[in-house]
Design an enzyme around this catalytic site. Sequence first.
Site, mmCIF file in Angstrom:
data_model
loop_
_atom_site.group_PDB
_atom_site.id
_atom_site.type_symbol
_atom_site.label_atom_id
_atom_site.label_comp_id
_atom_site.label_asym_id
_atom_site.label_seq_id
_atom_site.Cartn_x
_atom_site.Cartn_y
_atom_site.Cartn_z
ATOM 1 N N GLY A 12 34.399 41.043 32.726
ATOM 2 C CA GLY A 12 33.964 40.373 33.956
ATOM 3 C C GLY A 12 33.656 41.451 34.982
ATOM 4 O O GLY A 12 34.563 42.009 35.595
ATOM 5 N N LEU A 13 32.365 41.756 35.113
ATOM 6 C CA LEU A 13 31.982 42.864 35.998
ATOM 7 C C LEU A 13 31.247 42.354 37.236
ATOM 8 O O LEU A 13 30.344 43.004 37.750
ATOM 9 C CB LEU A 13 31.124 43.880 35.227
ATOM 10 C CG LEU A 13 31.833 44.524 34.012
ATOM 11 C CD1 LEU A 13 30.869 45.395 33.217
ATOM 12 C CD2 LEU A 13 33.030 45.355 34.469
ATOM 13 N N MET A 16 34.279 41.363 42.029
ATOM 14 C CA MET A 16 35.710 41.699 41.978
ATOM 15 C C MET A 16 35.990 42.670 40.836
ATOM 16 O O MET A 16 36.650 43.692 41.022
ATOM 17 C CB MET A 16 36.549 40.428 41.795
ATOM 18 C CG MET A 16 36.622 39.539 43.000
ATOM 19 S SD MET A 16 37.502 40.281 44.380
ATOM 20 C CE MET A 16 39.207 40.206 43.833
ATOM 21 N N GLY A 17 35.482 42.345 39.640
ATOM 22 C CA GLY A 17 35.750 43.169 38.462
ATOM 23 C C GLY A 17 35.229 44.580 38.631
ATOM 24 O O GLY A 17 35.934 45.561 38.382
ATOM 25 N N ASN A 104 41.923 33.259 39.425
ATOM 26 C CA ASN A 104 42.738 32.211 40.040
ATOM 27 C C ASN A 104 42.961 31.074 39.052
ATOM 28 O O ASN A 104 42.562 29.927 39.288
ATOM 29 C CB ASN A 104 42.027 31.662 41.284
ATOM 30 C CG ASN A 104 42.240 32.539 42.495
ATOM 31 O OD1 ASN A 104 43.242 33.236 42.603
ATOM 32 N ND2 ASN A 104 41.280 32.517 43.408
ATOM 33 N N SER A 130 44.588 39.285 45.306
ATOM 34 C CA SER A 130 43.996 38.801 46.553
ATOM 35 C C SER A 130 43.444 39.955 47.373
ATOM 36 O O SER A 130 44.011 41.041 47.396
ATOM 37 C CB SER A 130 45.043 38.063 47.388
ATOM 38 O OG SER A 130 44.465 37.681 48.626
ATOM 39 N N GLY A 131 42.352 39.653 48.063
ATOM 40 C CA GLY A 131 41.801 40.647 48.977
ATOM 41 C C GLY A 131 40.282 40.702 48.978
ATOM 42 O O GLY A 131 39.690 41.494 49.706
ATOM 43 N N GLY A 132 39.662 39.857 48.145
ATOM 44 C CA GLY A 132 38.211 39.825 48.114
ATOM 45 C C GLY A 132 37.640 41.154 47.658
ATOM 46 O O GLY A 132 38.344 42.003 47.082
ATOM 47 N N LYS A 184 50.208 33.141 43.552
ATOM 48 C CA LYS A 184 48.838 33.269 44.079
ATOM 49 C C LYS A 184 48.316 31.910 44.546
ATOM 50 O O LYS A 184 47.629 31.809 45.564
ATOM 51 C CB LYS A 184 47.902 33.872 43.013
ATOM 52 C CG LYS A 184 46.441 33.976 43.472
ATOM 53 C CD LYS A 184 46.301 34.865 44.701
ATOM 54 C CE LYS A 184 44.919 35.197 45.193
ATOM 55 N NZ LYS A 184 43.850 34.274 45.221
ATOM 56 N N HIS A 187 49.827 31.308 47.839
ATOM 57 C CA HIS A 187 49.119 32.193 48.776
ATOM 58 C C HIS A 187 47.848 31.495 49.263
ATOM 59 O O HIS A 187 47.542 31.459 50.457
ATOM 60 C CB HIS A 187 48.779 33.525 48.083
ATOM 61 C CG HIS A 187 47.752 34.353 48.810
ATOM 62 N ND1 HIS A 187 46.399 34.059 48.786
ATOM 63 C CD2 HIS A 187 47.868 35.447 49.603
ATOM 64 C CE1 HIS A 187 45.748 34.934 49.528
ATOM 65 N NE2 HIS A 187 46.603 35.787 50.035
ATOM 66 N N TYR A 192 44.421 28.368 53.101
ATOM 67 C CA TYR A 192 43.696 27.174 53.560
ATOM 68 C C TYR A 192 44.237 26.717 54.926
ATOM 69 O O TYR A 192 43.468 26.359 55.825
ATOM 70 C CB TYR A 192 43.882 26.029 52.555
ATOM 71 C CG TYR A 192 42.880 25.956 51.422
ATOM 72 C CD1 TYR A 192 42.639 27.048 50.599
ATOM 73 C CD2 TYR A 192 42.193 24.775 51.150
ATOM 74 C CE1 TYR A 192 41.749 26.963 49.540
ATOM 75 C CE2 TYR A 192 41.298 24.681 50.091
ATOM 76 C CZ TYR A 192 41.082 25.775 49.291
ATOM 77 O OH TYR A 192 40.199 25.677 48.245
HETATM 78 C C1 6PG Z 1 41.873 35.855 47.795
HETATM 79 C C2 6PG Z 1 41.130 34.565 47.939
HETATM 80 C C3 6PG Z 1 40.221 34.359 46.762
HETATM 81 C C4 6PG Z 1 39.149 33.315 46.975
HETATM 82 C C5 6PG Z 1 39.622 32.009 47.496
HETATM 83 C C6 6PG Z 1 38.495 31.144 47.949
HETATM 84 O O1 6PG Z 1 43.083 35.771 47.826
HETATM 85 O O2 6PG Z 1 41.243 36.898 47.674
HETATM 86 O O3 6PG Z 1 42.032 33.518 47.996
HETATM 87 O O4 6PG Z 1 41.021 34.137 45.642
HETATM 88 O O5 6PG Z 1 38.224 33.817 47.863
HETATM 89 O O6 6PG Z 1 40.327 31.413 46.477
HETATM 90 O O7 6PG Z 1 38.891 29.866 47.766
HETATM 91 P P1 6PG Z 1 38.027 28.623 48.096
HETATM 92 O O8 6PG Z 1 36.665 28.857 47.504
HETATM 93 O O9 6PG Z 1 38.753 27.502 47.441
HETATM 94 O O10 6PG Z 1 37.984 28.547 49.574
#
Ligand code: 6PG
Length: 473
Positions: A12-13, A16-17, A104, A130-132, A184, A187, A192
């Site tokens: 998965g590139l 994120m990957g 996720n 997490s962290g985009g 997670k 988290h 949300y």
């Molecule tokens: C994270 C975010 C990531 C994702 C969200 C978006 O921790 O980096 O949570 O996992 O951007 O899950 O979620 P939605 O599309 O449901 O808003």
Amino acid sequence: MEKRLYDYGMIGLGTMGRNLVYNMCDHGFSVAGFDKDFSKVEILEKGKGIYKICGAHNLKEFADALKKPRVILLLVPAGSIVDSVINKLKPWMSKNDLVMDCGNSHYSDTNLRIKKLEKEKIHFMGVGISGGESGARNGPSIMPGGSKKAYERVAPLLEAISAKAKGEPCVAYLGPGSAGHYVKMVHNGIEYAFMQLIAEAYQLLKQGAGMSNDQLHDIFLKWNDGSLKSYLVSITSDIFKQKDNLTGNRLVDMILDSAHQKGTGAWTTEDAMALQVPVPVIDVAVSMRNISILKEERLVAQKQLQGPDMKINIDKQKLADTLENALYFSIITVFAQGMALLRNASDAYQYDLKLEDIAGIWREGCIIRASVLDDIMAAVTTQPALSNLMLSEVFKEKLAGLQENARQIVRTGINTGIPLPALMASLSYYDSYRSGWLPDNLLQAQRDYFGAHTYERTDREGTFHTEWNQKQH
Ligand code: 6PG
């Protein structure tokens, strides 16, 4: 492909990957990557001169390129794709290989996958990340769960690539089975709720107080210097400044007010309901995204349903200061709900979670990182047996000082007709949690009246039923 063997594999590139691969390489690890979309493999290969990486063109080539026993990270969309990748990969895997699902995934899927692969002597871990994009590249918060032995194999990698909070890596072994993916998920539930609270503050300041995007930028910037200091407040202040390339307007004003979701928030509320743990602000945050997508219905209703005129007639600075405190109040209650859910889930699913580790690894790298997590970590460390964070010495005092601000803001919402469901839910959570008596004796009476569901009494042990004096209605 060269004939060297690589330390780790990444399937998965996407954004994120790929960024996680670069992060791993920055820390001296060599990585082989695979994606069914060859263009992504080619993009990765461009980094070959700089990094110890290679792109594989099929899964056999990929598996052959890895040191044994193999460690393979998956960063693919959650759901059936994860199973499909595992099934295609299986013929090329050997005993003791370790697969880490870093997406996720729903925790119950992770449990099934662990069991299934165990039979083939392949280790499987659910690892929340997490962290985009920037987190993946520069250091995410990492939430691993699964076998402790498997974790120990990858701890040096995860510690190296994770974000650091006061010098400590934002990763810790969280517990067996699906513990990592569960944490997670919670988290994301908190994410949300946090986002919904910020959105309500925005509506109050924009629609109620008529503030411009520049004023909003300034307020959020200032908030990010105080008790609300957090990643989400900080990006919100940036968002108000961003211009739209197409129109020259502020981009935020050009975005349709219908929020999408991938399900992790709803999973949190579903699981909390199943465990009977109240998380009302997270519930409301999910429901509000669901209301937001009813755009056409809302436009019709706007012309038909009556309410006040949404204008706030108080000093803007005073409003912003009160709101800052109200938000801080609500955010504490959201973390209290998330932590209470984790505590209960830990018992129900035998995760043996350490809340102080979780608060610790959320302090940097992840989307919900916030300065309040330093206090949360201290509170759950010094008072680990507390049933609710709100009862900790530090937060009890803070909530007492802040609650009047939350009440004022909620009153403003009620008076102006500006919807503030998450702010209201957090205040109601606080008020109901501190109510030694709730009116549920009446509910029990009703249940017994119409369905002989029985009730308990306040003055003696046992279960009771009454033949109520039923009238014809
Ligand atoms: C994270 C975010 C990531 C994702 C969200 C978006 O921790 O980096 O949570 O996992 O951007 O899950 O979620 P939605 O599309 O449901 O808003």
